[in-house]
Design an enzyme around this catalytic site. Structure first.
Site, short mmCIF file in Angstrom:
data_model
loop_
_atom_site.label_atom_id
_atom_site.label_comp_id
_atom_site.label_asym_id
_atom_site.label_seq_id
_atom_site.Cartn_x
_atom_site.Cartn_y
_atom_site.Cartn_z
N HIS A 188 0.66 -1.38 0.12
CA HIS A 188 -0.33 -0.09 -0.01
C HIS A 188 0.92 1.32 0.02
O HIS A 188 0.76 2.20 -0.76
CB HIS A 188 -0.87 -0.02 1.29
CG HIS A 188 -2.11 -0.86 1.10
ND1 HIS A 188 -2.53 -1.48 2.02
CD2 HIS A 188 -2.73 -1.38 0.17
CE1 HIS A 188 -3.67 -2.24 1.80
NE2 HIS A 188 -3.78 -2.10 0.55
N ARG A 295 -12.01 -2.00 -11.89
CA ARG A 295 -12.18 -3.00 -10.92
C ARG A 295 -13.31 -2.94 -10.16
O ARG A 295 -13.03 -2.13 -9.19
CB ARG A 295 -10.82 -3.18 -10.20
CG ARG A 295 -9.49 -3.43 -10.98
CD ARG A 295 -8.43 -3.55 -9.97
NE ARG A 295 -7.19 -3.74 -10.77
CZ ARG A 295 -6.14 -2.65 -10.98
NH1 ARG A 295 -6.92 -1.29 -10.57
NH2 ARG A 295 -5.19 -2.94 -11.58
N ARG A 332 -15.02 -4.68 -15.74
CA ARG A 332 -14.76 -6.03 -15.18
C ARG A 332 -16.11 -6.39 -13.97
O ARG A 332 -16.23 -5.77 -13.10
CB ARG A 332 -13.73 -6.36 -14.55
CG ARG A 332 -13.43 -7.95 -14.26
CD ARG A 332 -11.86 -8.33 -13.71
NE ARG A 332 -11.47 -7.62 -12.51
CZ ARG A 332 -10.42 -7.76 -12.06
NH1 ARG A 332 -9.33 -8.18 -12.63
NH2 ARG A 332 -10.39 -7.14 -10.65
N GLU A 431 -6.99 -15.54 -18.08
CA GLU A 431 -6.04 -15.59 -17.08
C GLU A 431 -5.99 -17.08 -16.34
O GLU A 431 -5.37 -17.33 -15.55
CB GLU A 431 -6.35 -14.61 -15.74
CG GLU A 431 -7.96 -14.70 -15.35
CD GLU A 431 -8.71 -13.86 -14.67
OE1 GLU A 431 -7.70 -13.13 -13.65
OE2 GLU A 431 -9.89 -13.22 -14.45
N ASN A 454 -1.16 -11.27 -14.30
CA ASN A 454 -1.00 -11.49 -12.89
C ASN A 454 -1.24 -12.80 -12.36
O ASN A 454 -0.66 -13.35 -11.86
CB ASN A 454 -1.64 -10.18 -11.93
CG ASN A 454 -1.14 -9.13 -12.32
OD1 ASN A 454 -0.35 -8.79 -12.98
ND2 ASN A 454 -1.72 -8.05 -11.75
N ASP A 455 -2.49 -13.28 -12.81
CA ASP A 455 -3.21 -14.60 -12.37
C ASP A 455 -2.61 -15.76 -13.36
O ASP A 455 -2.34 -16.65 -13.12
CB ASP A 455 -4.65 -14.55 -12.41
CG ASP A 455 -5.16 -14.05 -11.03
OD1 ASP A 455 -4.23 -14.32 -10.13
OD2 ASP A 455 -6.36 -13.85 -10.87
N ARG A 465 2.35 -15.91 -6.32
CA ARG A 465 3.34 -14.64 -6.52
C ARG A 465 3.53 -14.01 -5.46
O ARG A 465 4.49 -12.96 -5.46
CB ARG A 465 2.49 -13.59 -7.51
CG ARG A 465 1.17 -13.08 -7.02
CD ARG A 465 0.66 -12.18 -8.08
NE ARG A 465 -0.50 -11.59 -7.51
CZ ARG A 465 -1.74 -11.59 -8.08
NH1 ARG A 465 -1.89 -12.85 -8.85
NH2 ARG A 465 -2.59 -11.10 -7.66
N CYS A 502 -4.38 -6.39 -19.33
CA CYS A 502 -4.56 -5.61 -18.39
C CYS A 502 -3.72 -5.84 -17.08
O CYS A 502 -3.78 -5.30 -16.05
CB CYS A 502 -6.03 -5.45 -17.82
SG CYS A 502 -6.76 -7.01 -17.79
#
Length: 573
Positions: A188, A295, A332, A431, A454-455, A465, A502
Site C-alpha cells: 500500500h 475493477r 470487469r 487468466e 498477474n493470475d 506470486r 490489463c
C-alpha cells in the site's frame, strides 16, 4: 557506498537523511483496580484513533483518490469490529489488566491467525491490524503520531517500514523521498508513494543501521538504488540524471493528447486500469485513450452490505461520462474471492481460495448479485462506450451461462423501458491457462480478450506470486508465458477480434516491444505509466518487432529473453 533495493516509486532525489529506527513502545503490564475506568480509557482511545483515521482518509481522498482512501475505511472497520474490540474489552474485564497489555495480546493472537493463512488478502489484513493497533497504543500512552513533526527542512526519510497511514500523512514539502528496510513494490505504501510522486526505494534489509541522521544520500527510485555518502563525481552524475528525468517527464507530458502510433504508423491503444470513478479523471490527465480495466470489486469492499443497483449504476455512469462517447470503458464484473473477501458475504472456507469459488464462478452461483450488477452496467452503457468483461473464464459453458444471464437482464430492462446499448461488446479475461488453450473456441463467442497476466503467470507456473521461495518461477518473460500470450492473440485475430492486456506486464518497458511484436492491440496499465509507454511505442518499429517477437519465442529462459530485448531493441533507440 551503493545499496540495492526495490524501486517502489520513480524519481531521483539528493538530500540529507533523517533516520527513524523501528519504534519500541514501552509500558508495564499491570493489574487495574477498576475495570470500568480502564474500559472507559480504552474506549476513549478507540474514538480518538477513529477521528485520526477519518482525517487521514479525507486527506488521502483529496490528494490520492478513492481507492487509497478505502485503505483507511478498512482500518476504521477494525475499530468497529466486535470480535477485535470486544476481545480486548473482555480481557480487560476478565484478567483485570491494563488496556495496553490487553490490546497487544489480542493483536498478537489475531495477527498470528491472519499470517498463518495462505492468502494475500489476509496477510494484508495482518499488516493493517498492526497499523491500527500501533495507533491505538500511542493513543493510550499519549504519544504524538506524526513522523515528520520535527523536520525543519526537506529530508529523505529512512525508516524500518512505512505504514499506509504514515505514508498518507507525509508532507511532500518536507519529505522529498523515503527508504525502508522492508516492503515491496505492491505494498500500500509503495502504491501511495507513486500516486504522490515521492521517489522511494524499499526492501533494503538493514538500511536504518547503515545510515545516520544527517548523512547525504541519493535515492534512485528508477533503478532501486541508494548511494550513501556519495563523492562529488557521483553527485554530479546524479544531478545530471535527475535533470534528464525531469526533462523526460516534460517530454512525456507533451504526449497527453496524442494518439499512440509506432514509428512505422501502426496504431495501438493505451488505456488505464482503475478502481473507482475518481481514477478515471486521473487517467484522462495522464493521456489514457480508454479504461482497459475498471475493477468493480472496490465498490463492494470497505462496507457492510452489497451496493445497490442504483449505487453501481451511478459509479459506472460517472466513469462513462468522464471518458466520453469515443473512449472505451471496459468494466470487469465482480472479481471477489482469492485474495479479496467480503465480510458480509458468507463464503465457505476453502483450502485454496485462488482455485475455488471466485470471480465468474461466484457470480454464476449467486445469480441475484450478478444480475444486479449486469443491470447497472447495461444502464450505464447508455452514457458512453461501455464494454463488459467477465473474469476467470475457464470454459465455453461459463461464457454461455454468463451471456444468458446478461440476456435476461437486457430483457428486464426492455420490459421496463429503461435505455441501454443493446450491442455493447462483451469480452473475457484470459487468466486461466485452460482459457488460453481453447482461445480459438472462445474467440468465436467473445467480442474481445483481455489478458490478465498477474493470475495467468501464477496459474501457468503453479507458483504463488506472494511466496518468496518460488518467486523465481513467477516470471512474465518465461517462454511458456509468452507462448500462451502469442496463442491467445493469434486465435483472436483469426476470428477478427481484438486483444488487450490489463496485467502489470502491459506497462513494463522490456515487455512492450515483445507484446507489440506479438500483435497486442491494447495495453492497459496504471495511469502514471501511460505517457512513458506512449513515448516508447512512438520510437518502436512494429514491422521489425514482429520478427523480433518470433525469435523471442524460440529462446529458452526469461533472462535470455530480457537480455536479448535490451540489447537488440532498447539499447538501439
Amino acid at each position: 557506498m551503493l545499496r540495492k533495493g526495490i524501486a517502489a516509486a520513480p524519481g531521483i532525489v539528493i538530500g540529507r537523511a533523517v533516520v527513524k529506527k523501528e519504534e519500541t513502545i514501552q509500558y508495564e503490564r499491570r493489574t487495574v483496580e477498576t475495570t470500568s475506568a480502564e474500559l472507559d480509557r480504552f474506549r476513549d482511545s478507540v474514538k480518538a484513533a477513529d477521528r485520526d483515521l477519518e482525517s487521514i482518509k479525507e486527506k488521502a481522498r483529496r490528494e490520492m483518490g478513492e481507492e487509497e482512501a478505502r485503505i483507511f475505511e478498512a482500518h476504521q472497520l477494525f475499530l468497529q469490529d466486535p470480535e477485535f474490540v470486544g476481545a480486548i474489552e473482555a480481557k480487560i474485564e476478565s484478567e483485570r489488566i491494563n488496556a495496553e497489555a490487553a490490546l497487544e495480546e489480542v493483536r498478537d493472537s489475531f495477527v498470528a491467525i491472519f499470517e498463518s493463512m495462505d492468502n494475500e488478502y489476509m496477510r494484508e489484513r495482518a499488516a493493517d491490524l498492526r497499523d491500527v493497533s500501533q495507533r491505538l497504543l500511542k493513543k493510550l500512552l499519549g504519544i504524538l503520531d506524526r513522523l515528520e513533526a520535527d523536520f525543519s527542512e526537506p529530508v529523505i526519510l529512512v525508516v524500518h517500514d512505512l505504514t499506509p497511514s504514515d505514508t498518507a500523512q507525509l508532507d511532500k514539502e518536507k519529505v522529498k523521498g523515503f527508504v525502508t528496510n522492508i516492503g515491496g513494490r505492491t505494498s500500500h505504501s509503495a502504491i501511495m508513494a507513486r500516486t504522490m510522486e515521492i521517489p522511494a526505494v524499499v526492501g533494503m534489509s538493514d538500511i536504518t543501521e547503515q545510515l545516520q541522521t544527517g548523512d547525504l544520500i541519493i535515492v534512485d527510485g528508477l533503478e532501486g538504488e541508494v548511494h550513501v555518502r556519495p563523492d562529488q563525481a557521483v553527485i554530479q552524475a546524479y544531478e545530471a540524471k535527475q535533470q534528464a528525468y525531469l526533462q523526460q517527464k516534460e517530454e512525456w507530458a507533451r504526449l497527453v493528447q496524442e494518439a499512440t502510433v509506432t514509428a512505422d504508423g501502426h496504431r495501438v491503444e493505451l488505456a488505464a486500469n482503475i478502481g473507482n470513478p475518481h481514477d478515471a479523471v486521473q487517467a484522462l490527465k495522464n493521456g489514457a485513450e480508454g479504461i482497459g480495466l475498471f475493477r468493480t470489486e472496490f465498490l463492494y469492499m470497505g462496507r457492510d452490505q452489497f451496493p445497490s443497483e442504483e449505487e453501481q449504476f451511478e459509479a459506472y455512469k460517472a466513469v462513462a461520462e468522464t471518458m466520453g462517447k469515443d473512449r472505451p470503458v471496459i468494466i470487469r464484473t465482480l472479481d471477489i474471492g482469492g485474495d479479496k473477501e467480503l465480510s458480509y458475504l458468507s463464503l465457505p472456507k476453502e483450502l485454496n481460495p485462488f482455485l475455488g469459488c471466485r470471480a465468474i464462478r461466484l457470480c454464476l452461483d449467486r445469480v441475484d448479485l450478478f444480475k444486479t450488477q449486469l443491470r447497472a452496467l447495461l444502464r450505464a452503457s447508455a452514457y458512453g462506450n461501455v464494454k463488459i468483461m467477465y473474469p476467470m473464464i475457464a470454459t465455453l459453458s461459463e461464457l454461455r451461462k454468463a451471456n444468458s444471464i446478461l440476456a435476461e437482464a437486457k430483457a428486464e430492462l426492455l420490459s421496463q423501458n429503461i435505455p441501454f446499448h443493446n450491442e455493447l461488446e462483451v469480452g473475457i479475461m484470459i487468466e486461466v491457462p485452460a482459457a488460453a488453450m481453447i482461445a480459438d473456441q472462445l474467440a468465436k463467442e467473445a467480442d474481445f480478450f483481455s489478458i490478465g497476466t498477474n493470475d495467468l503467470i501464477q496459474y501457468a507456473m503453479a507458483a504463488d506470486r506472494m511466496n518468496e521461495q518460488v518467486s523465481y518461477l513467477y516470471d512474465p518473460y518465461h517462454p511458456a508465458i509468452l507462448r500462451l500470450i502469442h496463442q491467445v492473440i493469434k486465435a483472436a485475430h483469426q476470428e477478427g477480434k481484438w486483444v488487450g492486456m490489463c496485467g502489470e506486464m502491459a506497462g513494463e518497458e522490456l515487455a512492450i516491444p515483445i507484446l507489440l511484436g506479438l500483435g497486442l492491440d491494447e495495453f492497459s496499465m496504471s495511469a502514471t505509466s501511460i505517457l512513458r509507454a506512449r513515448h516508447l511505442l512512438k520510437k518502436l518499429d512494429y514491422a521489425s518487432l514482429k520478427e523480433v517477437a518470433q525469435h523471442v519465442l524460440s529462446l529458452e529462459s526469461g533472462e535470455e529473453i530480457k537480455a536479448y530485448i535490451k540489447e537488440t531493441v532498447l539499447d538501439t533507440l
